[in-house]
Scaffold this motif. Sequence first.
Motif, short mmCIF file in Angstrom:
data_model
loop_
_atom_site.label_atom_id
_atom_site.label_comp_id
_atom_site.label_asym_id
_atom_site.label_seq_id
_atom_site.Cartn_x
_atom_site.Cartn_y
_atom_site.Cartn_z
N ILE A 116 15.69 19.62 -2.62
CA ILE A 116 15.08 18.58 -3.43
C ILE A 116 13.63 18.93 -3.75
O ILE A 116 13.03 19.79 -3.11
CB ILE A 116 15.11 17.21 -2.71
CG1 ILE A 116 14.34 17.28 -1.39
CG2 ILE A 116 16.55 16.75 -2.48
CD1 ILE A 116 14.23 15.95 -0.66
N ALA A 117 13.08 18.27 -4.76
CA ALA A 117 11.66 18.40 -5.11
C ALA A 117 11.18 17.00 -5.50
O ALA A 117 11.38 16.56 -6.64
CB ALA A 117 11.46 19.38 -6.25
N VAL A 118 10.60 16.29 -4.54
CA VAL A 118 10.26 14.89 -4.73
C VAL A 118 8.74 14.72 -4.68
O VAL A 118 8.08 15.18 -3.74
CB VAL A 118 10.92 13.99 -3.66
CG1 VAL A 118 10.53 12.52 -3.89
CG2 VAL A 118 12.44 14.15 -3.70
N ARG A 119 8.21 14.06 -5.69
CA ARG A 119 6.77 13.77 -5.76
C ARG A 119 6.54 12.28 -5.51
O ARG A 119 7.12 11.42 -6.18
CB ARG A 119 6.21 14.16 -7.12
CG ARG A 119 4.73 13.81 -7.32
CD ARG A 119 4.16 14.54 -8.52
NE ARG A 119 4.22 15.98 -8.29
CZ ARG A 119 4.26 16.90 -9.27
NH1 ARG A 119 4.24 16.51 -10.54
NH2 ARG A 119 4.32 18.18 -8.98
N PHE A 120 5.69 11.99 -4.55
CA PHE A 120 5.35 10.62 -4.21
C PHE A 120 4.01 10.27 -4.86
O PHE A 120 2.99 10.88 -4.53
CB PHE A 120 5.29 10.45 -2.69
CG PHE A 120 6.62 10.70 -2.03
CD1 PHE A 120 7.54 9.67 -1.89
CD2 PHE A 120 6.96 11.97 -1.57
CE1 PHE A 120 8.77 9.89 -1.30
CE2 PHE A 120 8.19 12.20 -0.98
CZ PHE A 120 9.10 11.16 -0.84
N ILE A 121 4.05 9.31 -5.78
CA ILE A 121 2.85 8.91 -6.52
C ILE A 121 2.38 7.56 -5.99
O ILE A 121 3.05 6.54 -6.18
CB ILE A 121 3.15 8.81 -8.03
CG1 ILE A 121 3.64 10.14 -8.59
CG2 ILE A 121 1.90 8.34 -8.79
CD1 ILE A 121 4.12 10.06 -10.03
N PHE A 122 1.25 7.56 -5.32
CA PHE A 122 0.64 6.32 -4.85
C PHE A 122 -0.50 6.00 -5.80
O PHE A 122 -1.59 6.56 -5.70
CB PHE A 122 0.20 6.46 -3.40
CG PHE A 122 1.36 6.57 -2.45
CD1 PHE A 122 1.95 5.43 -1.93
CD2 PHE A 122 1.89 7.81 -2.12
CE1 PHE A 122 3.04 5.52 -1.08
CE2 PHE A 122 2.98 7.91 -1.27
CZ PHE A 122 3.56 6.76 -0.74
N GLN A 123 -0.20 5.11 -6.75
CA GLN A 123 -1.04 4.89 -7.92
C GLN A 123 -2.00 3.71 -7.75
O GLN A 123 -1.59 2.63 -7.34
CB GLN A 123 -0.14 4.63 -9.12
CG GLN A 123 -0.88 4.30 -10.40
CD GLN A 123 -0.12 3.35 -11.28
OE1 GLN A 123 0.99 3.65 -11.70
NE2 GLN A 123 -0.71 2.18 -11.58
N PRO A 124 -3.26 3.90 -8.09
CA PRO A 124 -4.22 2.79 -8.04
C PRO A 124 -4.11 1.87 -9.26
O PRO A 124 -3.46 2.20 -10.25
CB PRO A 124 -5.57 3.51 -8.04
CG PRO A 124 -5.31 4.74 -8.85
CD PRO A 124 -3.91 5.16 -8.51
N ALA A 125 -4.74 0.72 -9.15
CA ALA A 125 -5.12 -0.13 -10.29
C ALA A 125 -3.98 -0.56 -11.20
O ALA A 125 -4.16 -0.68 -12.40
CB ALA A 125 -6.20 0.56 -11.12
N GLU A 126 -2.81 -0.84 -10.64
CA GLU A 126 -1.74 -1.39 -11.47
C GLU A 126 -2.13 -2.76 -11.99
O GLU A 126 -1.82 -3.11 -13.14
CB GLU A 126 -0.44 -1.49 -10.68
CG GLU A 126 0.78 -1.91 -11.51
CD GLU A 126 0.89 -3.41 -11.72
OE1 GLU A 126 1.38 -3.83 -12.79
OE2 GLU A 126 0.47 -4.18 -10.82
N GLU A 127 -2.82 -3.55 -11.17
CA GLU A 127 -3.19 -4.90 -11.58
C GLU A 127 -4.19 -4.89 -12.74
O GLU A 127 -4.32 -5.89 -13.44
CB GLU A 127 -3.77 -5.68 -10.39
CG GLU A 127 -2.79 -5.92 -9.25
CD GLU A 127 -1.62 -6.81 -9.63
OE1 GLU A 127 -1.65 -7.40 -10.73
OE2 GLU A 127 -0.67 -6.91 -8.84
N LYS A 128 -4.88 -3.81 -12.94
CA LYS A 128 -5.79 -3.67 -14.09
C LYS A 128 -5.07 -3.09 -15.31
O LYS A 128 -5.65 -3.01 -16.39
CB LYS A 128 -6.96 -2.76 -13.73
CG LYS A 128 -7.90 -3.32 -12.67
CD LYS A 128 -8.67 -4.52 -13.19
CE LYS A 128 -9.72 -4.97 -12.19
NZ LYS A 128 -10.45 -6.16 -12.63
N GLY A 129 -3.82 -2.64 -15.12
CA GLY A 129 -3.08 -2.06 -16.22
C GLY A 129 -3.57 -0.69 -16.65
O GLY A 129 -3.25 -0.22 -17.74
#
Length: 374
Positions: A116-129
């Motif tokens: 497998i090749a899995v990338r985990f994206i922990f993304q900031p600022a969703e509430e700001k769009g």
Amino acid sequence: MSNGIEQKVLNTFHHLHTHAEISWEEVETTKYIENLLKESGCKVTTFDDCTGVIGDYGNFDQGLPIVAVRADIDALWQEVDGKFQANHSCGHDAHMSMVLGLLWRLEEEEGLKDKIAVRFIFQPAEEKGSGALKMVEKNVVHDVDYLFGVHLRPIQETAMGHASPVIVHGASQMYRGAIKGDDAHGARPHLNDNAIEVGAQIVNLLRQIHLDPLVPHSVKMTNFQAGGKSTNIIPGSASFSLDLRAQTNEQMDELESKVNGIIDTVKELYNVDIKLESVGAIAAAKLNDEAIDIMSKAIEDTLGKDNLDQPLVTPGGDDFHYYTIKKPSLKATMLGLGCGLEPGLHHPNMKFDHDAMINGVNILYQAVKHTYNL
């Protein structure tokens, strides 16, 4: 999945829940997740100019399709029991915990890492769009083939033990406006234009917007401030906010055009200066049948066919969909997870059944395996 991973997911959730941080300020959250990713053998990427962290797990050298899984990491700023604080009332603490649980579940299975090749994206600022757009700018999905997300759903949409393979979010647009004029004496209303009356005219005209009734949409004024402590002054200036919603991006374009036309009309009618500034926008969902089919199979494997729900159509929004707009070839979907959530998302005392997080981990795990036909 071992009991050890289940407890680890719950412990992680409790830590994140009690250490919430608002958009673009998720510094300690980023560090916490970074350490967990490194402990599990991920290649980790952080950024000099923003929060958020990326972890690559698996074999990225043999041309395998890259599967990314995204979790949003920011909290809301709201009043809870009389005190303003960062608060995870949108479930982002649970989303992070489930995506980390997926990593631990993959790590637990011997021999899987090379397949497998899995990338985990922990993304900031969703509430700001704006967080997803920043991650696109950082090229975190430039080589990604599949993208999965997850979001807790309120009890009004689905029940504990159920899940939907896709959340059909609508588009949203937020504006901040300012009416600029001079104050006048309360005995001389002819010497200025009352900013309150100008605002009322805007509200009345917004209510007269008529678009295709088969496509859900709404526009409303959500804030208005004018005047001060003196009751004998007619205010010439005011500030206000507008919230626009539409189920499709095309309907949103039309709605924005109508709103801007109303502002221009009121400016001309009253001969006042009105400024309108966009302070956030979220695009409507772009659907991908292959990704939805993968997630459907994963739900059936985990919860059973009877607990697979139809697509969830909601006027709420999520910047997750900017990934597919910016990279149209991306095959993406967001899991809508039933969890007994009440009274609703963004309620300061939102609560849900924590056992649902284990369901989420297992569904995401099956989605990854189905993607690689394992």
